[in-house]
Design a protein around this motif. Sequence first.
Motif, mmCIF file in Angstrom:
data_model
loop_
_atom_site.group_PDB
_atom_site.id
_atom_site.type_symbol
_atom_site.label_atom_id
_atom_site.label_comp_id
_atom_site.label_asym_id
_atom_site.label_seq_id
_atom_site.Cartn_x
_atom_site.Cartn_y
_atom_site.Cartn_z
ATOM 1 N N ASP A 68 15.301 2.642 30.914
ATOM 2 C CA ASP A 68 15.609 3.722 31.847
ATOM 3 C C ASP A 68 15.535 5.088 31.159
ATOM 4 O O ASP A 68 15.018 6.050 31.723
ATOM 5 N N GLU A 69 16.051 5.155 29.939
ATOM 6 C CA GLU A 69 16.043 6.427 29.207
ATOM 7 C C GLU A 69 14.622 6.847 28.847
ATOM 8 O O GLU A 69 14.245 8.011 28.998
ATOM 9 N N VAL A 70 13.820 5.892 28.393
ATOM 10 C CA VAL A 70 12.441 6.206 28.017
ATOM 11 C C VAL A 70 11.664 6.686 29.241
ATOM 12 O O VAL A 70 10.939 7.684 29.181
ATOM 13 N N VAL A 71 11.820 6.008 30.372
ATOM 14 C CA VAL A 71 11.098 6.386 31.590
ATOM 15 C C VAL A 71 11.584 7.735 32.104
ATOM 16 O O VAL A 71 10.783 8.631 32.401
ATOM 17 N N SER A 72 12.911 7.916 32.193
ATOM 18 C CA SER A 72 13.437 9.165 32.760
ATOM 19 C C SER A 72 13.172 10.370 31.864
ATOM 20 O O SER A 72 13.077 11.487 32.356
ATOM 21 N N SER A 73 13.021 10.145 30.563
ATOM 22 C CA SER A 73 12.760 11.267 29.652
ATOM 23 C C SER A 73 11.277 11.611 29.594
ATOM 24 O O SER A 73 10.891 12.602 28.968
ATOM 25 N N GLY A 74 10.443 10.771 30.223
ATOM 26 C CA GLY A 74 9.007 11.016 30.176
ATOM 27 C C GLY A 74 8.378 10.616 28.854
ATOM 28 O O GLY A 74 7.259 11.018 28.544
ATOM 29 N N GLN A 75 9.082 9.820 28.079
ATOM 30 C CA GLN A 75 8.613 9.444 26.745
ATOM 31 C C GLN A 75 7.968 8.058 26.688
ATOM 32 O O GLN A 75 7.861 7.471 25.622
ATOM 33 N N ILE A 102 5.390 7.018 23.973
ATOM 34 C CA ILE A 102 5.657 6.636 22.574
ATOM 35 C C ILE A 102 5.369 5.156 22.342
ATOM 36 O O ILE A 102 5.189 4.741 21.206
ATOM 37 N N ILE A 103 5.298 4.387 23.427
ATOM 38 C CA ILE A 103 4.939 2.978 23.302
ATOM 39 C C ILE A 103 3.429 2.880 23.381
ATOM 40 O O ILE A 103 2.818 3.270 24.384
ATOM 41 N N GLN A 104 2.830 2.384 22.322
ATOM 42 C CA GLN A 104 1.367 2.333 22.223
ATOM 43 C C GLN A 104 0.760 1.182 23.013
ATOM 44 O O GLN A 104 -0.306 1.325 23.585
ATOM 45 N N SER A 105 1.440 0.074 23.044
ATOM 46 C CA SER A 105 0.884 -1.143 23.625
ATOM 47 C C SER A 105 0.963 -1.136 25.151
ATOM 48 O O SER A 105 2.046 -1.069 25.727
ATOM 49 N N ASP A 106 -0.217 -1.236 25.786
ATOM 50 C CA ASP A 106 -0.240 -1.350 27.249
ATOM 51 C C ASP A 106 0.429 -2.650 27.690
ATOM 52 O O ASP A 106 1.073 -2.698 28.734
ATOM 53 N N SER A 107 0.263 -3.686 26.883
ATOM 54 C CA SER A 107 0.869 -4.977 27.198
ATOM 55 C C SER A 107 2.391 -4.868 27.235
ATOM 56 O O SER A 107 3.043 -5.403 28.135
ATOM 57 N N LEU A 108 2.952 -4.137 26.291
ATOM 58 C CA LEU A 108 4.406 -3.950 26.257
ATOM 59 C C LEU A 108 4.859 -3.108 27.449
ATOM 60 O O LEU A 108 5.842 -3.433 28.110
ATOM 61 N N LYS A 109 4.131 -2.048 27.759
ATOM 62 C CA LYS A 109 4.482 -1.222 28.917
ATOM 63 C C LYS A 109 4.452 -2.045 30.206
ATOM 64 O O LYS A 109 5.358 -1.959 31.032
ATOM 65 N N ASN A 110 3.398 -2.847 30.354
ATOM 66 C CA ASN A 110 3.264 -3.677 31.545
ATOM 67 C C ASN A 110 4.381 -4.724 31.622
ATOM 68 O O ASN A 110 4.920 -4.981 32.699
ATOM 69 N N SER A 111 4.707 -5.319 30.482
ATOM 70 C CA SER A 111 5.777 -6.324 30.454
ATOM 71 C C SER A 111 7.126 -5.700 30.785
ATOM 72 O O SER A 111 7.929 -6.292 31.515
ATOM 73 N N MET A 112 7.370 -4.504 30.267
ATOM 74 C CA MET A 112 8.623 -3.815 30.567
ATOM 75 C C MET A 112 8.711 -3.495 32.053
ATOM 76 O O MET A 112 9.746 -3.708 32.689
#
Length: 155
Positions: free
Chosen positions: A25-32, A35-45
């Motif tokens: 929630d903090e990463v998304v709301s801060s617009g950051q 900082i996560i490089q992996s598209d796979s990790l972003k998609n999984s999250m």
Amino acid sequence: MDSVISCVFFNGRFLWFESNSPTYDEVVSSGQLGIIQSDSLKNSMSAYCGRLEGLKNFLFYESREIKAKYNEHKNQYFDASIMTEYWKVRSDWVSADSLSGYHIDWEGFRSDPETSVHLRNSKGVNKELAHLYQNSYMFYLKNLLTALRNELDMK
């Protein structure tokens, strides 16, 4: 009789499900999120958090309503404070003697045609929640943790 009453009461229990993800929630709301490089990790999250929202909607609203209706029906025939005896002994079973001071109308509960409907609905909710947790929630969590482990291994 006490083991049957135990089943009647514990079937009406509702476990409040609250899973939060403050880091996400903090990463998304801060617009950051960048900082996560992996598209796979972003998609999984995203998939994991989206699935949690879906589970919360079912768990918080539909299943709670079904359990509340079951408890309202049950409490017509059993003193709701019977549950206190179970918490006192910290066990699934209490002695029939300890229940003697409580209102118990087993025959009324058994013969009421609505009882079987409420029991089936409550049992159905229990099965569905177990299935969702084991087969859906854990699937998304496993994928998220695998993607996170892969991201960390790359660093």
